[in-house]
Design a protein around this motif. Structure first.
Motif, short mmCIF file in Angstrom:
data_model
loop_
_atom_site.label_atom_id
_atom_site.label_comp_id
_atom_site.label_asym_id
_atom_site.label_seq_id
_atom_site.Cartn_x
_atom_site.Cartn_y
_atom_site.Cartn_z
N LEU A 67 0.85 -1.18 0.00
CA LEU A 67 0.00 0.00 0.00
C LEU A 67 0.90 1.23 0.00
N ALA A 68 0.78 2.05 -1.05
CA ALA A 68 1.51 3.31 -1.09
C ALA A 68 0.90 4.25 -0.07
N LEU A 69 1.75 4.88 0.73
CA LEU A 69 1.27 5.81 1.75
C LEU A 69 1.25 7.23 1.18
N PRO A 70 0.28 8.03 1.60
CA PRO A 70 0.16 9.40 1.07
C PRO A 70 1.09 10.39 1.77
N ILE A 71 2.37 10.04 1.83
CA ILE A 71 3.35 10.95 2.43
C ILE A 71 4.55 11.06 1.49
N GLY A 72 5.16 12.19 1.48
CA GLY A 72 6.37 12.39 0.70
C GLY A 72 6.14 13.17 -0.58
N LYS A 73 7.21 13.80 -1.01
CA LYS A 73 7.22 14.65 -2.20
C LYS A 73 6.82 13.89 -3.46
N ASP A 74 7.14 12.59 -3.51
CA ASP A 74 6.88 11.79 -4.72
C ASP A 74 5.86 10.68 -4.46
N SER A 75 4.94 10.91 -3.52
CA SER A 75 4.01 9.84 -3.14
C SER A 75 3.14 9.36 -4.30
N ASP A 99 15.96 -6.72 1.19
CA ASP A 99 15.99 -7.67 2.29
C ASP A 99 15.58 -9.03 1.73
N SER A 100 15.16 -9.94 2.56
CA SER A 100 14.86 -11.30 2.09
C SER A 100 13.57 -11.39 1.27
N SER A 101 12.71 -10.38 1.32
CA SER A 101 11.44 -10.49 0.60
C SER A 101 11.14 -9.35 -0.37
N ILE A 102 11.78 -8.20 -0.22
CA ILE A 102 11.51 -7.07 -1.12
C ILE A 102 12.79 -6.34 -1.46
N LYS A 103 12.70 -5.57 -2.53
CA LYS A 103 13.76 -4.59 -2.81
C LYS A 103 13.08 -3.32 -3.29
N VAL A 104 13.80 -2.21 -3.14
CA VAL A 104 13.28 -0.91 -3.53
C VAL A 104 14.23 -0.32 -4.55
N LEU A 105 13.66 0.06 -5.69
CA LEU A 105 14.41 0.68 -6.78
C LEU A 105 13.89 2.09 -6.98
N LEU A 106 14.79 3.02 -7.28
CA LEU A 106 14.40 4.40 -7.56
C LEU A 106 14.72 4.72 -9.01
N THR A 107 13.78 5.40 -9.67
CA THR A 107 13.93 5.79 -11.06
C THR A 107 13.67 7.28 -11.19
N PRO A 108 14.70 8.09 -11.53
CA PRO A 108 14.48 9.53 -11.73
C PRO A 108 13.52 9.77 -12.89
N GLN A 109 12.68 10.78 -12.76
CA GLN A 109 11.73 11.14 -13.80
C GLN A 109 12.16 12.45 -14.46
N ILE A 110 11.69 12.69 -15.65
CA ILE A 110 12.05 13.90 -16.40
C ILE A 110 11.64 15.16 -15.65
N ASN A 111 10.54 15.10 -14.89
CA ASN A 111 10.03 16.27 -14.19
C ASN A 111 10.71 16.53 -12.85
N GLY A 112 11.80 15.81 -12.55
CA GLY A 112 12.52 16.01 -11.30
C GLY A 112 12.04 15.15 -10.15
N LYS A 113 10.93 14.48 -10.35
CA LYS A 113 10.41 13.57 -9.32
C LYS A 113 11.20 12.26 -9.38
N VAL A 114 10.97 11.40 -8.40
CA VAL A 114 11.61 10.10 -8.36
C VAL A 114 10.53 9.03 -8.18
N GLN A 115 10.55 8.03 -9.04
CA GLN A 115 9.61 6.93 -8.89
C GLN A 115 10.20 5.88 -7.96
N LEU A 116 9.46 5.51 -6.94
CA LEU A 116 9.86 4.49 -5.98
C LEU A 116 9.17 3.19 -6.41
N ASN A 117 9.97 2.17 -6.68
CA ASN A 117 9.45 0.89 -7.16
C ASN A 117 9.67 -0.19 -6.10
#
Length: 135
Positions: A67-75, A99-117
């Protein structure tokens, strides 16, 4: 004087979800980002901050559900297996947590935002494409 009747947790509880500098260890695998993990009632919360402490996004996960939380500049740029956003194939992707079950990847966007995957590593019975489809 009355004592505290509530049971105290047996382990230290990290606090500060949504804060610039939470009371939790930085578990980021990248020198360019801060990642904080919180757990409560069997639910894990993962928050990503930039080097200035700005909260970029956070999500909650339990038993393969996200569940994505509604917090942060790039929520609005949080991609999970349940809510996948497209990832541009030209964008560099950086792994910031695993960790043993998930990983988090960040992808910069053209508009200066960052996508959290958010990506599931143990994909038994789940869509293992993780937090985004590559175009």
């Amino acid at each position: 004087m009355c004592g505290n009747a509530w049971a105290q947790p047996t382990t230290a509880v990290s606090t500060g979800l949504g804060q610039a500098w939470p009371n939790a260890p930085d578990v980021s695998s990248s020198p360019r980002w801060h990642v904080y993990v919180f757990e409560r009632d069997g639910i894990r919360f993962v928050q990503v901050n930039d080097l200035n402490g700005t909260v970029r996004g956070a999500f909650a996960t339990v038993q393969g559900e996200f569940l994505a939380l509604p917090i942060g500049k790039d929520s609005q740029y949080i991609s999970t297996p349940q809510h996948q956003l497209d990832v541009s194939a030209q964008s560099p992707v950086e792994e910031v947590y695993k960790d043993s079950s998930i990983k988090v990847l960040l992808t910069p966007q053209i508009n200066g935002k960052v996508q959290l995957n958010a990506v599931v590593l143990d994909c038994t019975g789940l869509d293992c494409s993780g937090g985004g489809r590559v175009n």
